[in-house]
Design a protein around this motif. Sequence first.
Motif, mmCIF file in Angstrom:
data_model
loop_
_atom_site.group_PDB
_atom_site.id
_atom_site.type_symbol
_atom_site.label_atom_id
_atom_site.label_comp_id
_atom_site.label_asym_id
_atom_site.label_seq_id
_atom_site.Cartn_x
_atom_site.Cartn_y
_atom_site.Cartn_z
ATOM 1 N N LEU A 1 0.849 -1.189 0.000
ATOM 2 C CA LEU A 1 0.000 0.000 0.000
ATOM 3 C C LEU A 1 0.883 1.236 0.000
ATOM 4 N N SER A 2 0.480 2.228 -0.764
ATOM 5 C CA SER A 2 1.237 3.475 -0.791
ATOM 6 C C SER A 2 0.272 4.638 -0.940
ATOM 7 N N SER A 3 0.726 5.802 -0.519
ATOM 8 C CA SER A 3 -0.112 6.996 -0.649
ATOM 9 C C SER A 3 -0.070 7.486 -2.094
ATOM 10 N N ILE A 4 -1.122 8.112 -2.511
ATOM 11 C CA ILE A 4 -1.220 8.577 -3.891
ATOM 12 C C ILE A 4 -0.399 9.848 -4.097
ATOM 13 N N GLU A 5 -0.362 10.722 -3.097
ATOM 14 C CA GLU A 5 0.318 12.009 -3.250
ATOM 15 C C GLU A 5 1.811 11.857 -3.523
ATOM 16 N N ASP A 6 2.493 11.103 -2.672
ATOM 17 C CA ASP A 6 3.951 11.019 -2.810
ATOM 18 C C ASP A 6 4.453 9.631 -3.204
#
Length: 93
Positions: free
Chosen positions: A79-84
């Motif tokens: 899972l990763s954040s979309i922004e960075d």
Amino acid sequence: MELTEQAQIVDRIRGKLEDYTGTRLKVKANMGRSRIIECEGVLTQAHPQLFIMEVEKKRGRVMRQSYQYVDILTGVVELSSIEDNESLFPLSF
């Protein structure tokens, strides 16, 4: 890694994901046989054993996908954040 240590790590993963409920995240899942799925969705629920993502598909349809916390621990799901594009759970637990 001992079983009690794994259980504590899974609890930490669940606790962190509960903070991200309602947040849009990027999912990368290894489904086996060299099949890797990458998609974006909203984390809707975090249950004791699994979490549920609502993923947008073609023509505006919404599909629900569930994953286990152990999948994050073993590296099957990332899972990763979309922004960075930063991973929420680095592989070094």
